[in-house]
Design a protein around this motif. Structure first.
Motif, PDB file in Angstrom:
ATOM      1  N   THR A  77       0.614  -1.186   0.076  1.00 15.67           N
ATOM      2  CA  THR A  77      -0.004   0.054  -0.159  1.00 15.67           C
ATOM      3  C   THR A  77       0.847   1.244   0.040  1.00 15.67           C
ATOM      4  O   THR A  77       0.353   2.253  -0.325  1.00 15.67           O
ATOM      5  CB  THR A  77      -1.140   0.171   1.191  1.00 15.67           C
ATOM      6  N   GLY A  80       1.536   3.153  -3.624  1.00 14.63           N
ATOM      7  CA  GLY A  80       0.368   3.724  -4.147  1.00 14.63           C
ATOM      8  C   GLY A  80       0.083   5.029  -3.595  1.00 14.63           C
ATOM      9  O   GLY A  80      -0.101   6.053  -4.197  1.00 14.63           O
ATOM     10  N   HIS A  81       0.308   5.148  -1.940  1.00 14.51           N
ATOM     11  CA  HIS A  81       0.114   6.477  -1.330  1.00 14.51           C
ATOM     12  C   HIS A  81       1.084   7.383  -1.825  1.00 14.51           C
ATOM     13  O   HIS A  81       0.930   8.598  -1.962  1.00 14.51           O
ATOM     14  CB  HIS A  81       0.107   6.150   0.182  1.00 14.51           C
ATOM     15  N   THR A  85       0.599  10.729  -4.087  1.00 14.04           N
ATOM     16  CA  THR A  85       1.074  12.131  -3.631  1.00 14.04           C
ATOM     17  C   THR A  85       2.081  12.876  -4.471  1.00 14.04           C
ATOM     18  O   THR A  85       1.887  14.268  -4.471  1.00 14.04           O
ATOM     19  CB  THR A  85       1.510  12.020  -1.948  1.00 14.04           C
ATOM     20  N   GLU A 220      -4.860  16.757   0.505  1.00 19.12           N
ATOM     21  CA  GLU A 220      -5.350  15.418   0.844  1.00 19.12           C
ATOM     22  C   GLU A 220      -6.189  15.414   2.198  1.00 19.12           C
ATOM     23  O   GLU A 220      -6.696  14.187   2.361  1.00 19.12           O
ATOM     24  CB  GLU A 220      -3.964  14.510   0.865  1.00 19.12           C
ATOM     25  N   SER A 225      -8.823   9.866  -0.597  1.00 16.73           N
ATOM     26  CA  SER A 225      -8.720   8.377  -0.270  1.00 16.73           C
ATOM     27  C   SER A 225      -7.795   7.592  -0.365  1.00 16.73           C
ATOM     28  O   SER A 225      -7.344   6.296  -0.072  1.00 16.73           O
ATOM     29  CB  SER A 225     -10.075   7.760  -1.043  1.00 16.73           C
ATOM     30  N   GLN A 226      -6.620   8.496  -0.872  1.00 16.91           N
ATOM     31  CA  GLN A 226      -5.298   7.814  -1.097  1.00 16.91           C
ATOM     32  C   GLN A 226      -4.344   8.975  -0.945  1.00 16.91           C
ATOM     33  O   GLN A 226      -4.673   9.834  -1.267  1.00 16.91           O
ATOM     34  CB  GLN A 226      -5.188   6.871  -2.358  1.00 16.91           C
ATOM     35  N   TYR A 230      -3.808  11.165   3.484  1.00 19.98           N
ATOM     36  CA  TYR A 230      -4.694  10.264   3.902  1.00 19.98           C
ATOM     37  C   TYR A 230      -4.305   9.266   5.033  1.00 19.98           C
ATOM     38  O   TYR A 230      -5.136   9.268   5.852  1.00 19.98           O
ATOM     39  CB  TYR A 230      -5.234   9.361   2.622  1.00 19.98           C
TER      40      TYR A 230
END
Length: 280
Positions: A77, A80-81, A85, A220, A225-226, A230
């Motif tokens: 994860t 992806g974050h 960003t 954010e 949602s990401q 978040y």
């Protein structure tokens, strides 16, 4: 080729090698010096948690935070974050920079345009950027457009101010030299104004990218949602200080990486400058 010429060439090669070694040594020394204070602070922090001087549940140790980052990476994860960003900052930074370069160049070069536009721009600059959040959400919703626009607004003003300051700070004597040599307006801009204002512009870019990372947090926090912002919200809602601090550290590392890239670009673009830093 005479013996004297060969000896001179040998000395020139040795001198170039010595200069290169000295330059590399300065870089290594600067990097090492920059690590001293963070390393000391991390050691003190870790020791304070281990000896119960700090509550680990509220202020987790650096090793716990690193473990959390590794855990997120292993889950898949984290990337992806970080990616979303970075994408938001990059697009917002690019949009803000393009707008600042176009408007700032015209304002700095044409006095009448400065009198026309600068008061309005300065009035907008006085508005807290977070005050635009409700309006951007109303206009564009909570999707990517509103987030990128907020970052672009934050990036625009420092770059704009540095471009205008750099152009207007060009020595008038240099312009007179260009006129003596019958430079056209384009030649004056390319050979005099652009090199003279480049240092100020590059400083503006570094200031702008720093603000870009600051404003991506705000963007954010408004319904993402990401993203790393978040993760800050998730850490707050789940009372996970290690997740919050891990996100903050990732922001710091990414911000430092982008600033380092711009600083490297600045050093390469301004190698012609004979300033104090080049002598140390």
């Amino acid at each position: 080729m005479s013996v004297k010429t060969e000896v001179n060439e040998i000395f020139e090669v040795k001198e170039k090698k010595a200069i290169k070694v000295n330059s590399e040594w300065k870089k290594v020394r600067g990097f090492a010096l920059g690590l001293i204070i963070p390393a000391v602070l991390l050691i003190i922090w870790e020791a304070a948690v281990r000896f119960s001087l700090l509550d680990a549940y509220v202020f987790p140790s650096p090793t716990t935070i690193v473990q959390k980052i590794i855990e997120l990476a292993n889950e898949g994860t984290l990337w992806g974050h970080v990616g979303i960003t970075f994408y938001r900052v990059a697009v917002g930074f690019l949009a803000g920079t393009v707008a600042a370069v176009v408007i700032g160049s015209v304002v700095g070069y044409f006095k009448w345009f400065e009198q026309l536009m600068d008061p309005l721009i300065q009035a907008f600059r006085s508005i807290p950027s977070l005050a635009w959040v409700p309006l951007f959400i109303l206009w564009m919703g909570i999707g990517e457009a509103s987030k990128v626009m907020l970052i672009a607004v934050g990036v625009f003003f420092p770059i704009y101010l540095n471009i205008v300051s750099g152009i207007q700070g060009v020595d008038r004597k240099l312009i007179e030299v260009g006129k003596i040599h019958y430079f056209t307006a384009l030649q004056t801009v390319r050979r005099i104004i652009f090199p003279a204002s480049l240092p100020s512009f590059l400083v503006g870019l570094r200031s702008g990218v720093g603000l870009g990372w600051m404003f991506v947090v705000a963007s954010e926090l408004m319904g993402a949602s990401q993203g790393l912002g978040y993760l800050l919200v998730v850490g707050q809602n789940t009372y996970s200080p290690e997740l919050i601090i891990a996100s903050i550290i990732l922001f710091a590392l990414l911000g430092k990486a982008t600033d380092f890239l711009l600083k490297t670009l600045e050093a390469r673009a301004l190698k012609w400058q004979d300033n104090l830093q080049n002598q140390l």
